[in-house]
Design an enzyme around this catalytic site. Structure first.
Site, short mmCIF file in Angstrom:
data_model
loop_
_atom_site.label_atom_id
_atom_site.label_comp_id
_atom_site.label_asym_id
_atom_site.label_seq_id
_atom_site.Cartn_x
_atom_site.Cartn_y
_atom_site.Cartn_z
N CYS A 114 51.32 -29.48 -21.92
CA CYS A 114 51.22 -28.26 -22.62
C CYS A 114 51.38 -26.92 -23.11
O CYS A 114 52.19 -26.33 -23.25
CB CYS A 114 50.95 -27.15 -20.15
SG CYS A 114 50.39 -28.11 -19.58
N HIS A 262 51.97 -19.79 -21.48
CA HIS A 262 50.74 -20.90 -21.48
C HIS A 262 50.03 -20.57 -20.16
O HIS A 262 50.01 -19.92 -19.63
CB HIS A 262 51.13 -22.24 -21.51
CG HIS A 262 50.43 -22.91 -20.89
ND1 HIS A 262 49.57 -23.27 -21.17
CD2 HIS A 262 50.65 -24.23 -19.75
CE1 HIS A 262 48.99 -24.60 -20.79
NE2 HIS A 262 49.22 -24.69 -19.73
N ASN A 292 42.24 -22.90 -18.98
CA ASN A 292 44.00 -23.94 -19.59
C ASN A 292 43.49 -25.08 -20.75
O ASN A 292 43.04 -25.77 -20.55
CB ASN A 292 44.70 -24.56 -17.95
CG ASN A 292 45.66 -25.10 -19.29
OD1 ASN A 292 45.90 -25.47 -20.22
ND2 ASN A 292 46.48 -25.24 -17.41
O1 UT7 Z 1 48.90 -26.14 -17.52
C1 UT7 Z 1 49.59 -27.36 -16.94
C2 UT7 Z 1 50.49 -27.49 -15.80
N1 UT7 Z 1 49.27 -26.59 -14.61
C3 UT7 Z 1 49.61 -26.12 -14.20
O2 UT7 Z 1 50.07 -25.18 -13.70
C4 UT7 Z 1 48.61 -25.69 -12.69
C5 UT7 Z 1 49.01 -25.41 -11.05
N2 UT7 Z 1 48.32 -25.42 -10.24
C6 UT7 Z 1 47.49 -24.89 -9.93
O3 UT7 Z 1 47.16 -24.00 -10.35
C7 UT7 Z 1 46.34 -24.88 -8.98
O4 UT7 Z 1 47.37 -25.69 -8.39
C8 UT7 Z 1 45.41 -25.28 -8.24
C9 UT7 Z 1 44.17 -23.72 -8.80
C10 UT7 Z 1 45.14 -27.02 -9.35
C11 UT7 Z 1 44.71 -25.54 -7.09
O5 UT7 Z 1 45.17 -24.33 -6.50
P1 UT7 Z 1 44.87 -24.63 -4.55
O6 UT7 Z 1 45.18 -23.04 -4.03
O7 UT7 Z 1 46.85 -24.85 -5.10
O8 UT7 Z 1 44.36 -25.07 -4.21
P2 UT7 Z 1 44.34 -27.18 -3.36
O9 UT7 Z 1 44.57 -27.88 -4.66
O10 UT7 Z 1 46.01 -26.71 -2.23
O11 UT7 Z 1 43.10 -26.99 -3.15
C12 UT7 Z 1 42.75 -25.91 -1.77
C13 UT7 Z 1 41.69 -26.25 -1.09
C14 UT7 Z 1 41.78 -27.73 -0.78
O12 UT7 Z 1 40.51 -27.81 0.26
P3 UT7 Z 1 41.03 -27.72 1.88
O13 UT7 Z 1 42.02 -29.19 1.57
O14 UT7 Z 1 41.65 -26.71 2.22
O15 UT7 Z 1 39.78 -28.14 2.61
C15 UT7 Z 1 40.61 -28.25 -2.05
O16 UT7 Z 1 40.34 -29.31 -1.39
O17 UT7 Z 1 40.62 -25.39 -1.72
C16 UT7 Z 1 39.47 -27.00 -2.39
N3 UT7 Z 1 39.62 -27.49 -3.78
C17 UT7 Z 1 38.24 -26.63 -4.17
N4 UT7 Z 1 37.63 -25.45 -3.81
C18 UT7 Z 1 36.85 -25.34 -4.65
C19 UT7 Z 1 40.73 -27.69 -4.78
N5 UT7 Z 1 39.46 -27.95 -6.06
C20 UT7 Z 1 38.71 -26.97 -5.67
C21 UT7 Z 1 37.34 -26.90 -6.21
N6 UT7 Z 1 36.43 -25.59 -5.89
N7 UT7 Z 1 37.30 -26.47 -7.76
#
Ligand code: UT7
Length: 335
Positions: A114, A262, A292
């Site tokens: 990135c 970014h 992204n």
């Molecule tokens: O570009 C390089 C750098 N990258 C970044 O900066 C990305 C940084 N991170 C993020 O943007 C966020 O962490 C994400 C968008 C990737 C994820 O968001 P989050 O709020 O951190 O979600 P999480 O991974 O903690 O997941 C929360 C819940 C989980 O379910 P439970 O365990 O709470 O039941 C996941 O299984 O959301 C679930 N989940 C989804 N649900 C629907 C994970 N992905 C999805 C999905 N659709 N696509």
């Protein structure tokens, strides 16, 4: 001693639009979750067989070259940033030299994910500052769609990333009050495995290992991201490296005319905007439309902002990025 300036910008995204609803037909996800957590509404995916990281990079480059007013024979060097090279080796820089029919100029590949475009600009800036080169083609291009896990297992990553390319011509600037004022680069390899595609790698699992194991649960060649950990580090490092750039140039937050972060997550950009008390028209975001695109996100956003007349001569423009490695960096420009 010279400065370098961006003399031409271009971007290209594939026509194929993939909406959140399209994804929810094949992955266990939904539009509400994706928009709420990331801001993304849709992204672009290439048509396999038609385009590659190089071909879309070349399309963006042609626009940047034309807008810069130079001809291709004026290009002295190529810097290509990507994590999604067409081949394991050679990297795409040489393919650009071939496909654009350039002279046998040097071609350097940058693999800083990135932060790739920010690193690439920094490298190009050094060559121009010293007087070694006059015009450098800098490309950030990415094809994620063919390497993502498009099953529900990969939903945490697959909904975020999109394909696209951006390019800039960096040219000699004799007015030392203008152009790139400074660049600031960092890394913290301790967290290399928090956002990674492990295989194929000579230090771990090579293609033959993956094929001979034939393990359906093998995830080593799929992207892995510890999303929350990456998010927490990103917001801290973005702010740090922007402040570092301001301080190095005796500037303050009130001098910022345009911040191009970014496009990792709209929530990250909004956090940074709030932290620096910037107005909506001082931070450019387009993750809603493209997702992204890693190394391509900064040049695509910069090109769009410039096309829309949001950047004027004399403006202080800041580019900032954070990603896998971890690597992060900023570029401070007086336009
Ligand atoms: O570009 C390089 C750098 N990258 C970044 O900066 C990305 C940084 N991170 C993020 O943007 C966020 O962490 C994400 C968008 C990737 C994820 O968001 P989050 O709020 O951190 O979600 P999480 O991974 O903690 O997941 C929360 C819940 C989980 O379910 P439970 O365990 O709470 O039941 C996941 O299984 O959301 C679930 N989940 C989804 N649900 C629907 C994970 N992905 C999805 C999905 N659709 N696509």
């Amino acid at each position: 001693m010279y400065h370098s300036k961006i003399s031409g910008l271009g971007f290209y995204v594939p026509d194929n639009i993939v909406t959140n609803d399209d994804l929810s037909k094949i992955i266990d996800t939904n539009d509400e979750w994706i928009q709420e957590r990331t801001g993304i509404r849709e992204r672009r995916h290439i048509i396999r067989g038609e385009d590659t990281t190089t071909t879309i990079g070349v399309k963006a480059a042609k626009i940047a070259i034309e807008r810069s007013g130079i001809v291709k024979d004026d290009i002295d060097f190529i810097v290509f940033a990507t994590l999604s090279s067409d081949y394991y080796f050679p990297g795409p820089g040489v393919l650009v030299q071939r496909d654009l029919g350039l002279k046998t100029v040097g071609a350097l590949d940058v693999r800083n994910q990135c932060s790739g475009f920010v690193y690439a600009l920094s490298v190009a800036d050094q060559y121009i500052k010293t007087g070694m080169y006059k015009n450098i083609l800098v490309i950030g291009s990415e094809v994620h769609s063919v390497g993502l896990d498009m099953t529900s297992r990969g939903r945490g990553v697959s909904v975020i990333f999109g394909d696209g390319a951006g390019a800039a011509i960096l040219s000699r600037e004799e007015d030392l009050t203008k152009g790139i004022l400074s660049t600031h680069l960092h890394s913290e390899g301790e967290h290399a495995e928090e956002l990674i595609v492990k295989a194929p790698g000579m230090g771990g699992r090579w293609v033959s290992d993956i094929l001979s194991d034939n393990d359906p649960d093998d995830e080593s060649y799929l992207p892995h991201m510890n999303g929350q950990f990456v998010f927490k580090n990103a917001v801290v490092r973005f702010a740090e490296v922007i402040n570092e750039g301001l301080l190095a140039n005796n500037l303050t937050v009130s001098d910022i005319d345009m911040l191009i972060p970014h496009q990792a997550n709209l929530r990250i950009s909004q956090f940074i905007q709030q932290k620096f008390s910037l107005k909506d028209d001082q931070v450019y975001n387009n993750i809603q439309r493209y997702g992204n695109t890693t190394a391509a996100s900064v040049p695509i956003a910069l090109t769009e902002a410039w096309e829309q007349g949001k950047i004027k001569s004399g403006d202080i423009v800041i580019l900032a990025a954070f990603g896998s490695g971890f690597t992060w960096g900023s570029v401070i420009i007086r336009w």
